[in-house]
Design an enzyme around this catalytic site. Sequence first.
Site, PDB file in Angstrom:
ATOM      1  N   ALA A 116      36.158  28.781  46.913  1.00  0.00           N
ATOM      2  CA  ALA A 116      36.058  30.243  46.919  1.00  0.00           C
ATOM      3  C   ALA A 116      36.978  30.835  45.848  1.00  0.00           C
ATOM      4  CB  ALA A 116      36.415  30.787  48.296  1.00  0.00           C
ATOM      5  N   HIS A 117      38.169  30.251  45.688  1.00  0.00           N
ATOM      6  CA  HIS A 117      39.079  30.723  44.637  1.00  0.00           C
ATOM      7  C   HIS A 117      38.449  30.512  43.260  1.00  0.00           C
ATOM      8  CE1 HIS A 117      42.195  30.926  47.719  1.00  0.00           C
ATOM      9  NE2 HIS A 117      42.978  31.529  46.847  1.00  0.00           N
ATOM     10  N   ARG A 118      37.873  29.348  43.066  1.00  0.00           N
ATOM     11  CA  ARG A 118      37.275  29.019  41.782  1.00  0.00           C
ATOM     12  C   ARG A 118      36.084  29.951  41.483  1.00  0.00           C
ATOM     13  NH1 ARG A 118      37.653  24.548  38.565  1.00  0.00           N
ATOM     14  NH2 ARG A 118      38.909  23.454  40.106  1.00  0.00           N
TER      15      ARG A 118
END
Lengths: 301, 210
Positions: B42-44
Amino acid sequence: MTREESVKLMTDKMAKFVAHIAKKLPDDVVAKLEELGAQENAALPKVLYETMTKNQNLAVSLDRPSCQDTGVLQFWVKCGTKFPLIDDLEALLKEAVVQATFAAPLRHNSVETFDEYNTKRNVGKGTPTVFWDIVPNSDQCEIYAYMAGGGCTLPGKAMVLMPGAGYEGITDFVLDQMTSYGLNACPPLLVGVGVATSVETAALLSKKALMRPIGSHNENENAAKMEKLLEDGINAIGLGPQGMGGKFSVMGVNIENTARHPSTIGVAVNVGCWSHRRGHVVFDKDLNATVDTHSTVDLNQ
Amino acid sequence: MIEIRGDKKVLVTPVSAEDLADIKIGDIVWLDGDLMTCRDVAHRRLVEYGRELPYDIKGKAIFHAGPIVRKIEGTEDDYEMVSVGPTTSMRMEKFEYEFTKLTGVRVIVGKGGMGPNTERACKEFGAIHCVFPAGCAVVAATEVEKIAEHHWDELGMPETLWCCKVKEFGPLIVSIDAQGRNMFEENKVIFNERKEAAKQAIYPEVKFIK
Ligand code: SF4
Protein backbone atom coordinates in the site's frame (compact mmCIF):
# COMPACT_ATOMS: atom_id res chain seq x y z
CA MET A 1 -2.94 -51.70 17.77
CA THR A 2 -2.05 -52.02 14.11
CA ARG A 3 0.90 -50.02 12.83
CA GLU A 4 -1.51 -47.68 11.09
CA GLU A 5 -3.39 -47.04 14.33
CA SER A 6 -0.15 -46.38 16.18
CA VAL A 7 0.97 -43.87 13.58
CA LYS A 8 -2.38 -42.11 13.80
CA LEU A 9 -2.27 -42.02 17.59
CA MET A 10 1.19 -40.47 17.70
CA THR A 11 0.31 -38.01 14.90
CA ASP A 12 -2.77 -36.83 16.80
CA LYS A 13 -0.81 -36.43 20.02
CA MET A 14 1.90 -34.40 18.30
CA ALA A 15 -0.69 -32.23 16.50
CA LYS A 16 -2.34 -31.51 19.85
CA PHE A 17 1.03 -30.72 21.40
CA VAL A 18 2.05 -28.33 18.61
CA ALA A 19 -1.29 -26.48 18.83
CA HIS A 20 -0.91 -26.21 22.60
CA ILE A 21 2.60 -24.77 22.35
CA ALA A 22 1.26 -22.01 20.08
CA LYS A 23 -1.18 -20.93 22.78
CA LYS A 24 0.58 -21.52 26.08
CA LEU A 25 4.14 -20.72 27.05
CA PRO A 26 6.18 -23.36 28.87
CA ASP A 27 6.21 -23.27 32.68
CA ASP A 28 9.85 -22.14 32.96
CA VAL A 29 9.29 -19.18 30.60
CA VAL A 30 6.11 -18.10 32.43
CA ALA A 31 7.93 -18.20 35.77
CA LYS A 32 10.95 -16.28 34.45
CA LEU A 33 8.83 -13.56 32.83
CA GLU A 34 6.97 -13.16 36.11
CA GLU A 35 10.24 -12.92 38.03
CA LEU A 36 11.69 -10.30 35.66
CA GLY A 37 8.47 -8.31 35.37
CA ALA A 38 8.05 -8.11 39.15
CA GLN A 39 11.41 -6.36 39.50
CA GLU A 40 10.63 -3.52 37.11
CA ASN A 41 9.25 -0.37 38.66
CA ALA A 42 9.41 2.17 35.85
CA ALA A 43 6.06 2.78 34.15
CA LEU A 44 7.08 1.69 30.67
CA PRO A 45 8.52 -1.78 31.30
CA LYS A 46 5.75 -2.42 33.81
CA VAL A 47 2.99 -1.70 31.32
CA LEU A 48 4.75 -3.87 28.74
CA TYR A 49 5.00 -6.86 31.07
CA GLU A 50 1.36 -6.38 32.08
CA THR A 51 0.28 -6.40 28.44
CA MET A 52 2.36 -9.50 27.74
CA THR A 53 0.76 -11.34 30.66
CA LYS A 54 -2.72 -10.21 29.64
CA ASN A 55 -2.04 -11.46 26.12
CA GLN A 56 -1.01 -14.92 27.33
CA ASN A 57 -4.16 -15.18 29.47
CA LEU A 58 -6.39 -14.06 26.60
CA ALA A 59 -4.74 -16.53 24.23
CA VAL A 60 -5.80 -19.37 26.54
CA SER A 61 -9.29 -18.11 27.29
CA LEU A 62 -10.05 -17.33 23.63
CA ASP A 63 -8.15 -20.40 22.42
CA ARG A 64 -5.99 -18.52 19.92
CA PRO A 65 -2.27 -18.55 19.15
CA SER A 66 -0.64 -16.00 21.46
CA CYS A 67 1.59 -14.42 18.81
CA GLN A 68 0.45 -14.09 15.21
CA ASP A 69 3.82 -15.42 14.05
CA THR A 70 3.59 -19.11 14.89
CA GLY A 71 6.93 -19.66 13.24
CA VAL A 72 8.34 -22.51 11.28
CA LEU A 73 8.23 -25.82 13.16
CA GLN A 74 11.48 -27.41 14.23
CA PHE A 75 11.76 -30.78 15.94
CA TRP A 76 14.74 -32.07 17.79
CA VAL A 77 14.34 -35.81 18.02
CA LYS A 78 16.31 -38.15 20.28
CA CYS A 79 15.02 -41.46 19.08
CA GLY A 80 15.91 -44.89 20.43
CA THR A 81 16.88 -47.42 17.77
CA LYS A 82 14.22 -49.74 19.18
CA PHE A 83 11.39 -47.16 19.21
CA PRO A 84 8.58 -48.89 17.26
CA LEU A 85 7.73 -45.91 15.02
CA ILE A 86 11.27 -44.81 14.17
CA ASP A 87 10.66 -45.44 10.46
CA ASP A 88 7.47 -43.39 10.41
CA LEU A 89 8.61 -40.52 12.58
CA GLU A 90 9.59 -37.91 10.03
CA ALA A 91 6.45 -38.36 7.93
CA LEU A 92 4.16 -38.33 10.94
CA LEU A 93 5.69 -35.13 12.31
CA LYS A 94 5.00 -33.46 8.99
CA GLU A 95 1.40 -34.67 9.07
CA ALA A 96 1.03 -33.46 12.66
CA VAL A 97 2.10 -29.96 11.59
CA VAL A 98 -0.49 -29.91 8.80
CA GLN A 99 -3.18 -31.02 11.26
CA ALA A 100 -2.19 -28.39 13.82
CA THR A 101 -2.04 -25.72 11.12
CA PHE A 102 -5.75 -26.12 10.44
CA ALA A 103 -6.86 -26.94 13.99
CA ALA A 104 -4.99 -24.23 15.95
CA PRO A 105 -4.93 -22.37 13.41
CA LEU A 106 -1.27 -21.58 12.72
CA ARG A 107 -0.03 -19.00 10.25
CA HIS A 108 1.17 -20.29 6.90
CA ASN A 109 4.90 -19.94 7.27
CA SER A 110 6.44 -22.19 4.67
CA VAL A 111 7.62 -20.56 1.46
CA GLU A 112 9.33 -22.82 -1.09
CA THR A 113 12.69 -21.29 -1.96
CA PHE A 114 13.49 -20.52 -5.62
CA ASP A 115 9.91 -21.24 -6.65
CA GLU A 116 8.91 -18.64 -4.04
CA TYR A 117 5.36 -19.60 -3.22
CA ASN A 118 3.69 -20.24 0.12
CA THR A 119 2.58 -23.87 0.41
CA LYS A 120 -0.33 -22.75 2.65
CA ARG A 121 0.06 -25.91 4.71
CA ASN A 122 3.04 -24.86 6.81
CA VAL A 123 5.13 -27.71 5.41
CA GLY A 124 7.45 -27.83 2.43
CA LYS A 125 10.74 -29.23 1.27
CA GLY A 126 12.61 -29.93 4.50
CA THR A 127 10.02 -28.20 6.73
CA PRO A 128 9.25 -28.90 9.46
CA THR A 129 12.93 -29.26 10.19
CA VAL A 130 13.78 -32.51 11.94
CA PHE A 131 17.14 -32.85 13.67
CA TRP A 132 18.02 -36.42 14.55
CA ASP A 133 19.93 -37.88 17.46
CA ILE A 134 19.91 -41.66 17.46
CA VAL A 135 20.08 -43.35 20.88
CA PRO A 136 21.31 -46.96 20.85
CA ASN A 137 19.46 -49.64 22.82
CA SER A 138 16.53 -47.44 23.77
CA ASP A 139 12.87 -47.97 22.91
CA GLN A 140 11.67 -44.45 23.69
CA CYS A 141 11.54 -41.25 21.71
CA GLU A 142 12.17 -37.77 23.04
CA ILE A 143 11.00 -34.77 21.02
CA TYR A 144 11.63 -31.07 21.43
CA ALA A 145 9.18 -29.01 19.38
CA TYR A 146 10.04 -25.40 18.68
CA MET A 147 8.30 -22.58 16.83
CA ALA A 148 10.94 -20.39 15.24
CA GLY A 149 9.35 -16.98 14.62
CA GLY A 150 10.79 -14.62 12.02
CA GLY A 151 11.74 -11.86 14.44
CA CYS A 152 13.72 -14.09 16.76
CA THR A 153 15.34 -16.04 13.93
CA LEU A 154 16.87 -12.89 12.40
CA PRO A 155 19.62 -12.33 15.02
CA GLY A 156 21.08 -15.80 14.33
CA LYS A 157 24.72 -15.69 13.30
CA ALA A 158 27.72 -18.00 13.13
CA MET A 159 31.39 -17.43 12.40
CA VAL A 160 34.81 -18.91 12.90
CA LEU A 161 37.25 -17.01 15.08
CA MET A 162 41.00 -17.40 15.20
CA PRO A 163 42.15 -18.75 18.55
CA GLY A 164 43.92 -15.46 19.17
CA ALA A 165 40.51 -13.83 19.54
CA GLY A 166 39.89 -16.15 22.48
CA TYR A 167 36.82 -16.14 24.65
CA GLU A 168 37.02 -12.36 24.60
CA GLY A 169 36.18 -12.67 20.90
CA ILE A 170 33.18 -14.83 21.77
CA THR A 171 32.07 -12.15 24.24
CA ASP A 172 32.25 -9.46 21.54
CA PHE A 173 30.44 -11.65 19.04
CA VAL A 174 27.52 -12.36 21.37
CA LEU A 175 27.15 -8.87 22.86
CA ASP A 176 27.38 -7.08 19.51
CA GLN A 177 24.56 -9.22 18.19
CA MET A 178 22.36 -8.18 21.13
CA THR A 179 22.47 -4.43 20.47
CA SER A 180 22.19 -4.71 16.68
CA TYR A 181 19.57 -7.42 16.13
CA GLY A 182 18.61 -8.75 19.56
CA LEU A 183 16.94 -5.47 20.36
CA ASN A 184 14.23 -6.07 17.76
CA ALA A 185 13.75 -9.76 18.50
CA CYS A 186 11.26 -9.13 21.31
CA PRO A 187 13.33 -9.25 24.50
CA PRO A 188 13.66 -10.54 27.18
CA LEU A 189 15.50 -13.12 25.12
CA LEU A 190 16.78 -16.59 25.78
CA VAL A 191 20.24 -16.61 24.23
CA GLY A 192 21.76 -19.81 22.87
CA VAL A 193 25.49 -19.90 22.19
CA GLY A 194 27.37 -22.71 20.45
CA VAL A 195 31.13 -23.07 20.83
CA ALA A 196 32.82 -25.64 18.60
CA THR A 197 34.98 -25.85 15.47
CA SER A 198 33.08 -24.63 12.43
CA VAL A 199 29.97 -22.69 11.51
CA GLU A 200 27.58 -25.64 11.25
CA THR A 201 28.70 -27.38 14.44
CA ALA A 202 28.44 -24.15 16.40
CA ALA A 203 25.14 -23.19 14.81
CA LEU A 204 23.45 -26.49 15.63
CA LEU A 205 24.64 -26.26 19.22
CA SER A 206 23.36 -22.70 19.56
CA LYS A 207 19.85 -23.86 18.67
CA LYS A 208 20.13 -26.95 20.87
CA ALA A 209 21.06 -24.62 23.72
CA LEU A 210 17.64 -22.96 23.38
CA MET A 211 15.94 -26.29 24.16
CA ARG A 212 17.53 -26.39 27.61
CA PRO A 213 15.39 -25.20 30.52
CA ILE A 214 15.85 -21.63 31.72
CA GLY A 215 18.14 -21.62 34.73
CA SER A 216 19.98 -24.82 33.77
CA HIS A 217 23.77 -24.72 33.53
CA ASN A 218 26.41 -26.14 31.25
CA GLU A 219 28.12 -29.03 33.07
CA ASN A 220 31.57 -27.61 32.40
CA GLU A 221 32.50 -25.20 35.16
CA ASN A 222 34.12 -22.58 32.93
CA ALA A 223 31.29 -22.72 30.42
CA ALA A 224 28.75 -22.29 33.23
CA LYS A 225 30.75 -19.33 34.51
CA MET A 226 30.70 -17.78 31.06
CA GLU A 227 26.91 -18.31 30.84
CA LYS A 228 26.54 -16.27 34.00
CA LEU A 229 29.00 -13.58 32.87
CA LEU A 230 27.21 -13.15 29.56
CA GLU A 231 23.80 -13.14 31.24
CA ASP A 232 24.86 -10.42 33.67
CA GLY A 233 26.66 -8.50 30.92
CA ILE A 234 23.70 -8.50 28.55
CA ASN A 235 21.33 -7.65 31.40
CA ALA A 236 23.53 -4.67 32.23
CA ILE A 237 22.81 -3.26 28.75
CA GLY A 238 19.20 -2.93 29.92
CA LEU A 239 17.35 -3.69 26.69
CA GLY A 240 14.19 -4.22 28.73
CA PRO A 241 10.97 -5.77 27.44
CA GLN A 242 10.50 -5.15 23.71
CA GLY A 243 13.96 -3.54 23.60
CA MET A 244 12.50 -0.31 24.97
CA GLY A 245 14.62 -0.15 28.11
CA GLY A 246 14.37 -1.83 31.49
CA LYS A 247 16.40 -3.54 34.16
CA PHE A 248 17.03 -6.77 32.27
CA SER A 249 17.54 -7.98 28.71
CA VAL A 250 17.50 -11.76 28.86
CA MET A 251 15.79 -14.73 30.47
CA GLY A 252 19.14 -16.53 30.39
CA VAL A 253 22.18 -17.54 28.35
CA ASN A 254 22.70 -21.22 27.55
CA ILE A 255 26.02 -22.39 26.10
CA GLU A 256 26.50 -25.76 24.41
CA ASN A 257 29.97 -26.85 23.42
CA THR A 258 32.18 -29.53 21.87
CA ALA A 259 35.93 -29.88 21.44
CA ARG A 260 37.44 -27.78 18.64
CA HIS A 261 40.22 -27.81 16.08
CA PRO A 262 43.35 -26.22 17.62
CA SER A 263 43.36 -23.51 14.94
CA THR A 264 39.73 -22.40 15.09
CA ILE A 265 36.92 -21.41 17.43
CA GLY A 266 33.52 -21.80 15.82
CA VAL A 267 30.91 -19.67 17.54
CA ALA A 268 27.23 -19.13 16.90
CA VAL A 269 24.36 -17.35 18.54
CA ASN A 270 20.63 -18.01 18.29
CA VAL A 271 17.89 -16.31 20.28
CA GLY A 272 14.43 -17.18 21.47
CA CYS A 273 12.02 -14.27 22.01
CA TRP A 274 9.95 -13.64 25.15
CA SER A 275 7.31 -15.79 23.48
CA HIS A 276 9.68 -18.78 23.56
CA ARG A 277 7.45 -21.54 22.34
CA ARG A 278 9.22 -24.83 22.87
CA GLY A 279 7.95 -28.02 24.35
CA HIS A 280 9.46 -31.34 25.36
CA VAL A 281 7.68 -34.69 25.25
CA VAL A 282 8.85 -38.27 25.76
CA PHE A 283 7.01 -41.19 24.16
CA ASP A 284 7.50 -44.69 25.54
CA LYS A 285 7.22 -47.75 23.33
CA ASP A 286 3.45 -47.90 23.93
CA LEU A 287 3.16 -44.24 22.89
CA ASN A 288 2.31 -42.93 26.33
CA ALA A 289 3.42 -39.31 26.27
CA THR A 290 5.07 -37.47 29.15
CA VAL A 291 5.34 -33.69 28.81
CA ASP A 292 7.68 -31.95 31.24
CA THR A 293 7.64 -28.39 29.90
CA HIS A 294 3.90 -27.69 30.08
CA SER A 295 1.94 -28.66 33.18
CA THR A 296 -1.09 -27.37 31.24
CA VAL A 297 -1.48 -30.28 28.82
CA ASP A 298 -2.01 -34.03 29.03
CA LEU A 299 -1.54 -35.73 25.68
CA ASN A 300 -2.84 -39.08 26.89
CA GLN A 301 -6.44 -37.95 27.24
CA MET B 1 -8.87 15.17 20.34
CA ILE B 2 -7.30 14.01 23.59
CA GLU B 3 -9.29 12.49 26.43
CA ILE B 4 -7.92 11.66 29.84
CA ARG B 5 -9.64 8.54 31.22
CA GLY B 6 -8.40 7.63 34.68
CA ASP B 7 -4.67 7.26 34.20
CA LYS B 8 -5.00 6.77 30.44
CA LYS B 9 -4.27 9.42 27.84
CA VAL B 10 -6.49 8.54 24.89
CA LEU B 11 -6.07 9.99 21.40
CA VAL B 12 -9.45 10.13 19.70
CA THR B 13 -9.50 10.44 15.91
CA PRO B 14 -9.51 12.88 14.20
CA VAL B 15 -6.25 13.90 15.89
CA SER B 16 -4.80 17.36 15.28
CA ALA B 17 -1.19 18.53 15.28
CA GLU B 18 -1.93 20.50 18.49
CA ASP B 19 -3.12 17.32 20.21
CA LEU B 20 0.34 15.84 19.70
CA ALA B 21 2.37 18.88 20.73
CA ASP B 22 2.84 17.82 24.37
CA ILE B 23 3.42 14.13 23.74
CA LYS B 24 7.02 12.98 24.22
CA ILE B 25 9.00 9.88 23.36
CA GLY B 26 8.52 7.19 26.00
CA ASP B 27 4.97 8.34 26.77
CA ILE B 28 2.23 5.73 26.81
CA VAL B 29 -0.97 6.60 24.93
CA TRP B 30 -4.12 4.80 23.74
CA LEU B 31 -6.23 5.22 20.64
CA ASP B 32 -9.97 5.48 19.99
CA GLY B 33 -11.45 5.65 16.52
CA ASP B 34 -10.05 4.87 13.08
CA LEU B 35 -7.03 2.67 12.55
CA MET B 36 -6.21 1.23 9.14
CA THR B 37 -3.73 -1.60 8.57
CA CYS B 38 -1.24 -0.49 5.97
CA ARG B 39 2.08 -2.02 5.00
CA ASP B 40 4.56 -2.58 2.19
CA VAL B 41 2.49 -2.72 -0.99
CA ALA B 42 0.00 0.00 0.00
CA HIS B 43 2.91 2.36 0.75
CA ARG B 44 4.51 1.54 -2.58
CA ARG B 45 1.26 2.01 -4.50
CA LEU B 46 0.72 5.47 -3.09
CA VAL B 47 4.28 6.78 -3.08
CA GLU B 48 5.79 5.10 -6.15
CA TYR B 49 2.81 4.61 -8.42
CA GLY B 50 0.75 7.59 -7.31
CA ARG B 51 -2.40 5.55 -6.65
CA GLU B 52 -4.62 7.31 -4.17
CA LEU B 53 -5.65 5.36 -1.09
CA PRO B 54 -9.31 4.29 -1.31
CA TYR B 55 -9.87 5.36 2.33
CA ASP B 56 -9.20 8.80 3.79
CA ILE B 57 -6.77 8.62 6.73
CA LYS B 58 -6.30 12.34 7.30
CA GLY B 59 -6.05 12.88 11.06
CA LYS B 60 -6.30 9.13 11.63
CA ALA B 61 -3.97 6.24 12.40
CA ILE B 62 -2.30 3.44 10.46
CA PHE B 63 -0.96 0.14 11.74
CA HIS B 64 2.00 -1.65 10.16
CA ALA B 65 0.49 -5.09 10.49
CA GLY B 66 -0.74 -8.11 8.57
CA PRO B 67 -3.66 -9.55 10.48
CA ILE B 68 -5.57 -12.80 10.54
CA VAL B 69 -9.26 -12.02 9.96
CA ARG B 70 -12.28 -14.30 9.81
CA LYS B 71 -15.48 -13.85 7.83
CA ILE B 72 -18.46 -13.35 10.13
CA GLU B 73 -20.85 -16.21 9.44
CA GLY B 74 -24.13 -15.27 7.84
CA THR B 75 -22.83 -12.01 6.36
CA GLU B 76 -21.91 -11.14 2.79
CA ASP B 77 -18.70 -9.32 3.33
CA ASP B 78 -18.09 -8.62 7.03
CA TYR B 79 -14.98 -9.70 8.83
CA GLU B 80 -13.76 -9.90 12.41
CA MET B 81 -10.24 -9.55 13.73
CA VAL B 82 -8.75 -12.80 15.07
CA SER B 83 -5.15 -11.81 15.56
CA VAL B 84 -3.22 -8.68 14.66
CA GLY B 85 0.33 -7.92 15.68
CA PRO B 86 2.71 -5.22 14.51
CA THR B 87 5.27 -5.92 11.83
CA THR B 88 8.71 -4.31 11.52
CA SER B 89 8.12 -0.62 10.82
CA MET B 90 11.58 -0.08 9.34
CA ARG B 91 10.44 -1.69 6.07
CA MET B 92 8.16 1.30 5.50
CA GLU B 93 10.85 3.86 6.38
CA LYS B 94 11.80 4.74 2.82
CA PHE B 95 8.16 5.63 2.00
CA GLU B 96 7.02 7.23 5.24
CA TYR B 97 7.97 10.87 4.61
CA GLU B 98 6.05 11.05 1.33
CA PHE B 99 3.28 8.88 2.74
CA THR B 100 2.68 11.21 5.69
CA LYS B 101 2.85 14.26 3.46
CA LEU B 102 0.32 12.86 0.98
CA THR B 103 -2.16 11.38 3.46
CA GLY B 104 -2.06 13.62 6.53
CA VAL B 105 -1.89 10.56 8.79
CA ARG B 106 -1.21 11.51 12.42
CA VAL B 107 -0.44 8.30 14.26
CA ILE B 108 1.76 5.54 12.82
CA VAL B 109 1.80 2.30 14.81
CA GLY B 110 4.23 -0.56 14.34
CA LYS B 111 7.14 -2.49 15.77
CA GLY B 112 10.70 -1.35 16.37
CA GLY B 113 12.18 1.99 15.43
CA MET B 114 12.05 4.06 12.27
CA GLY B 115 14.65 6.39 10.75
CA PRO B 116 15.34 9.93 9.58
CA ASN B 117 12.58 10.05 6.93
CA THR B 118 9.92 9.38 9.51
CA GLU B 119 11.55 11.74 12.04
CA ARG B 120 11.37 14.49 9.41
CA ALA B 121 7.76 13.66 8.54
CA CYS B 122 6.68 13.69 12.20
CA LYS B 123 8.36 17.04 12.78
CA GLU B 124 7.19 18.77 9.61
CA PHE B 125 3.63 17.52 9.44
CA GLY B 126 2.85 16.88 13.12
CA ALA B 127 2.67 13.11 13.50
CA ILE B 128 4.00 10.43 15.86
CA HIS B 129 5.28 6.88 15.53
CA CYS B 130 4.28 4.45 18.28
CA VAL B 131 5.11 0.88 19.13
CA PHE B 132 2.45 -1.68 19.98
CA PRO B 133 3.99 -4.47 22.12
CA ALA B 134 5.00 -7.27 19.76
CA GLY B 135 3.82 -10.79 20.42
CA CYS B 136 0.57 -9.44 21.92
CA ALA B 137 -1.63 -10.15 18.93
CA VAL B 138 -4.62 -11.34 20.93
CA VAL B 139 -4.74 -8.19 23.04
CA ALA B 140 -4.63 -6.08 19.88
CA ALA B 141 -7.38 -8.10 18.22
CA THR B 142 -9.71 -7.73 21.19
CA GLU B 143 -9.25 -3.95 21.13
CA VAL B 144 -10.64 -3.84 17.58
CA GLU B 145 -14.37 -3.27 17.92
CA LYS B 146 -15.13 -3.94 14.30
CA ILE B 147 -13.78 -3.85 10.79
CA ALA B 148 -15.82 -1.11 9.15
CA GLU B 149 -14.44 -1.31 5.61
CA HIS B 150 -11.80 -3.16 3.66
CA HIS B 151 -10.07 -2.22 0.42
CA TRP B 152 -7.53 -3.57 -2.02
CA ASP B 153 -8.55 -7.11 -1.13
CA GLU B 154 -6.69 -8.36 -4.21
CA LEU B 155 -3.47 -7.94 -2.23
CA GLY B 156 -4.35 -10.88 0.01
CA MET B 157 -5.20 -11.00 3.69
CA PRO B 158 -2.01 -9.49 5.17
CA GLU B 159 -1.81 -6.55 2.74
CA THR B 160 -5.51 -5.68 2.48
CA LEU B 161 -6.39 -2.29 3.97
CA TRP B 162 -8.49 -3.28 6.98
CA CYS B 163 -10.19 -0.13 8.27
CA CYS B 164 -10.85 -0.78 11.94
CA LYS B 165 -12.78 0.96 14.67
CA VAL B 166 -10.73 0.61 17.83
CA LYS B 167 -11.42 1.29 21.49
CA GLU B 168 -8.57 2.08 23.89
CA PHE B 169 -6.16 0.46 21.50
CA GLY B 170 -2.79 0.15 23.19
CA PRO B 171 -0.61 0.52 25.08
CA LEU B 172 1.14 2.57 22.40
CA ILE B 173 4.64 3.65 23.31
CA VAL B 174 5.69 6.82 21.55
CA SER B 175 8.97 6.15 19.76
CA ILE B 176 9.13 9.27 17.53
CA ASP B 177 7.38 12.41 18.73
CA ALA B 178 6.18 15.45 16.81
CA GLN B 179 9.44 17.23 17.65
CA GLY B 180 11.24 14.52 15.69
CA ARG B 181 12.97 12.95 18.69
CA ASN B 182 13.63 9.24 18.22
CA MET B 183 13.58 6.98 21.28
CA PHE B 184 15.24 3.99 19.60
CA GLU B 185 18.11 6.10 18.29
CA GLU B 186 18.63 7.74 21.68
CA ASN B 187 18.50 4.37 23.43
CA LYS B 188 21.00 2.86 21.02
CA VAL B 189 23.67 5.30 22.16
CA ILE B 190 23.06 4.37 25.80
CA PHE B 191 22.92 0.63 25.05
CA ASN B 192 26.24 0.77 23.21
CA GLU B 193 27.96 2.60 26.06
CA ARG B 194 26.72 0.05 28.56
CA LYS B 195 27.74 -2.78 26.26
CA GLU B 196 31.34 -1.57 26.11
CA ALA B 197 31.46 -1.41 29.90
CA ALA B 198 30.01 -4.93 30.15
CA LYS B 199 32.65 -6.28 27.76
CA GLN B 200 35.48 -4.78 29.76
CA ALA B 201 34.11 -6.44 32.88
CA ILE B 202 33.90 -9.85 31.20
CA TYR B 203 37.29 -9.98 29.41
CA PRO B 204 39.53 -10.61 32.45
CA GLU B 205 37.18 -13.40 33.61
CA VAL B 206 37.33 -15.48 30.42
CA LYS B 207 41.04 -15.97 29.83
CA PHE B 208 40.56 -19.71 29.50
CA ILE B 209 43.30 -20.00 26.85
CA LYS B 210 46.42 -19.76 28.94
S1 SF4 C 1 9.95 -12.27 17.86
FE1 SF4 C 1 8.58 -13.74 18.91
S2 SF4 C 1 7.07 -12.53 20.08
FE2 SF4 C 1 8.08 -11.19 18.60
S3 SF4 C 1 6.70 -11.17 16.84
FE3 SF4 C 1 8.27 -12.73 16.45
S4 SF4 C 1 7.46 -14.67 17.24
FE4 SF4 C 1 6.18 -13.00 18.08
